[in-house]
Design an enzyme around this catalytic site. Structure first.
Site, PDB file in Angstrom:
ATOM      1  N   ARG A  65       1.465  53.984  34.698  1.00 30.07           N
ATOM      2  CA  ARG A  65       2.296  52.780  34.843  1.00 30.07           C
ATOM      3  C   ARG A  65       2.265  52.278  36.283  1.00 30.07           C
ATOM      4  O   ARG A  65       2.178  51.073  36.534  1.00 30.07           O
ATOM      5  CB  ARG A  65       3.737  53.068  34.408  1.00 30.07           C
ATOM      6  CG  ARG A  65       4.645  51.835  34.537  1.00 30.07           C
ATOM      7  CD  ARG A  65       6.019  52.018  33.931  1.00 30.07           C
ATOM      8  NE  ARG A  65       6.770  53.073  34.575  1.00 30.07           N
ATOM      9  CZ  ARG A  65       7.195  54.171  33.981  1.00 30.07           C
ATOM     10  NH1 ARG A  65       6.925  54.379  32.712  1.00 30.07           N
ATOM     11  NH2 ARG A  65       7.895  55.078  34.634  1.00 30.07           N
ATOM     12  N   ILE A 114       5.143  58.601  42.225  1.00 25.92           N
ATOM     13  CA  ILE A 114       5.932  57.382  41.981  1.00 25.92           C
ATOM     14  C   ILE A 114       5.780  57.023  40.501  1.00 25.92           C
ATOM     15  O   ILE A 114       4.664  56.779  40.043  1.00 25.92           O
ATOM     16  CB  ILE A 114       5.433  56.187  42.823  1.00 25.92           C
ATOM     17  CG1 ILE A 114       5.208  56.572  44.286  1.00 25.92           C
ATOM     18  CG2 ILE A 114       6.392  55.010  42.719  1.00 25.92           C
ATOM     19  CD1 ILE A 114       4.352  55.577  45.054  1.00 25.92           C
ATOM     20  N   HIS A 115       6.891  57.007  39.770  1.00 23.29           N
ATOM     21  CA  HIS A 115       6.760  56.625  38.355  1.00 23.29           C
ATOM     22  C   HIS A 115       7.995  55.954  37.781  1.00 23.29           C
ATOM     23  O   HIS A 115       7.934  55.353  36.713  1.00 23.29           O
ATOM     24  CB  HIS A 115       6.422  57.855  37.500  1.00 23.29           C
ATOM     25  CG  HIS A 115       7.628  58.683  37.149  1.00 23.29           C
ATOM     26  ND1 HIS A 115       8.195  59.577  38.027  1.00 23.29           N
ATOM     27  CD2 HIS A 115       8.383  58.718  36.020  1.00 23.29           C
ATOM     28  CE1 HIS A 115       9.236  60.145  37.454  1.00 23.29           C
ATOM     29  NE2 HIS A 115       9.383  59.642  36.249  1.00 23.29           N
ATOM     30  N   ARG A 116       9.151  56.044  38.458  1.00 28.91           N
ATOM     31  CA  ARG A 116      10.385  55.501  37.882  1.00 28.91           C
ATOM     32  C   ARG A 116      10.286  53.997  37.687  1.00 28.91           C
ATOM     33  O   ARG A 116       9.808  53.267  38.558  1.00 28.91           O
ATOM     34  CB  ARG A 116      11.565  55.802  38.809  1.00 28.91           C
ATOM     35  CG  ARG A 116      11.967  57.256  38.860  1.00 28.91           C
ATOM     36  CD  ARG A 116      12.933  57.599  37.761  1.00 28.91           C
ATOM     37  NE  ARG A 116      13.348  58.990  37.851  1.00 28.91           N
ATOM     38  CZ  ARG A 116      14.132  59.589  36.973  1.00 28.91           C
ATOM     39  NH1 ARG A 116      14.592  58.917  35.937  1.00 28.91           N
ATOM     40  NH2 ARG A 116      14.447  60.848  37.120  1.00 28.91           N
TER      41      ARG A 116
END
Length: 354
Positions: free
Chosen positions: A236, A203-205
């Site tokens: 992030r 998960i990074h978007r």
């Protein structure tokens, strides 16, 4: 010929691992510039070490900041390098701020631009990546599309000159490094994982991490699954999970970001993959792993049309249903070239600059 290559993020390191070696093998000169968009060891240095990418001639160490500040800082630094090095062509990859800065700076200085992975469209202009890829395509001289869909996207925008459908360099990379991953990677043993016993997630978007509602829904789905989840956690995402004070289920094993060889090993041994990454969607497809995409759209429509990728957004129930029931059959169709894309790109650049 003298090519200046601009890279700055994990997917670009992987792509450059195949193309840079082809450029240099043919006796040409390449100047490699790392913007520093991804800058810590797990997101940057380890890729250069593992994939035998030549050491960058310049590391701008830009780091993370707001889009305007980051892109502007890259433009200022790149202009100085371009004027000094006087390359025959600037080569950029993908859709990051490094991509746009590299292409825009070259275009302003009337240096030809080659864009690898041109023509991708999510048709969601709220995405920074969509803005970057559209702008880069419209100022590039050579546009290397990975699929026929990408080629047709450019035609629909009246971008016709210099377009070449060459296949996907990430397919080259997976073919090149998956056997090495089996020999070198110890990640499966380190975390005591049995093949097909876990789900791999990334998960990074920004559309997911920056939204309390979306990230809460995603973490809830993963936490409520009866599957074991391995989650290499992007810095992030980690920051927002802590900021939002989200509960992470006991079935989720959070690990630090991993290098490319470990990531290939984790994917190849996973039962399924649940992600919001474009690159991971393709790697799952190449490795014949069912992929569940936590976005509202994808640029890689071939993976969906061929039945090996399902779009679930951030909907908790859709994610849970796909984790339990999404089971493609058969073999993924070939849609990304023949694994010789880096050689084709190098030859086209050489011919263009003669």
């Amino acid at each position: 010929m003298k090519v200046l290559t601009v890279i700055g993020a994990r997917p670009q390191f992987i792509k450059a691992a195949t193309v840079s070696n082809k450029i240099r093998r043919n006796g040409n000169s390449e100047i490699l510039v790392h913007t520093g968009q991804h800058y810590d060891n797990n997101m940057s240095d380890i890729f250069f070490e593992e994939l035998n990418i030549p050491k960058p001639n310049y590391n701008l160490s830009i780091g993370s900041s707001n889009h305007g500040h980051q892109t502007g800082s890259m433009l200022i630094a790149l202009e100085e390098i371009y004027l000094k090095e006087k390359p025959d062509m600037v080569l950029v990859y993908g859709d990051t701020n490094s991509t746009l800065a590299g292409a825009l700076c070259a275009s302003k200085l009337l240096i030809p631009v080659a864009h690898v992975e041109a023509g991708l469209r999510s048709f969601n202009k709220a995405m920074p990546e969509e803005q970057n890829r559209i702008l880069t395509d419209h100022i590039s001289d050579l546009l290397f599309t990975p699929t026929l869909t990408a080629l047709n996207n450019l035609r629909n925008e009246n971008v016709i000159n210099g377009v070449h459908n060459v296949g996907d360099v990430m397919y080259d990379a997976v073919n090149l490094f998956k056997e090495r991953a089996k020999e070198v990677s110890k990640v499966i043993e380190t975390f005591d994982l049995a093949p097909n016993s876990y789900i791999l997630s990334t998960i990074h978007r920004a559309e997911n991490t920056n939204s309390l509602e979306r990230l809460t829904s995603i973490i809830k789905a993963l936490s409520n699954s009866n599957k074991k989840i391995i989650l290499p956690l992007h810095p992030r995402t980690k920051k927002f999970i802590q900021e939002y004070n989200l509960h992470v289920g006991d079935n989720i094993k959070i690990i630090d970001p991993v290098g490319y060889l470990d990531m290939i090993s984790l994917q190849e041994n996973a039962q399924k993959i649940v992600t919001d990454s474009g690159g991971v969607q393709k790697e799952a497809y190449f490795l014949k792993k069912p992929c569940i995409t936590m976005r509202d759209e994808t640029e890689w429509v071939e993976t969906v049309n061929n039945g090996w990728n399902v779009i679930v957004g951030s909907d908790t129930n859709k994610i849970l249903d796909a984790l339990e029931n999404f089971n493609p059959t058969g073999t993924p169709a070939s849609a990304f070239g023949n694994g010789d894309t880096s050689s084709i790109i190098t030859q086209i650049i050489e011919d263009h600059l003669k």
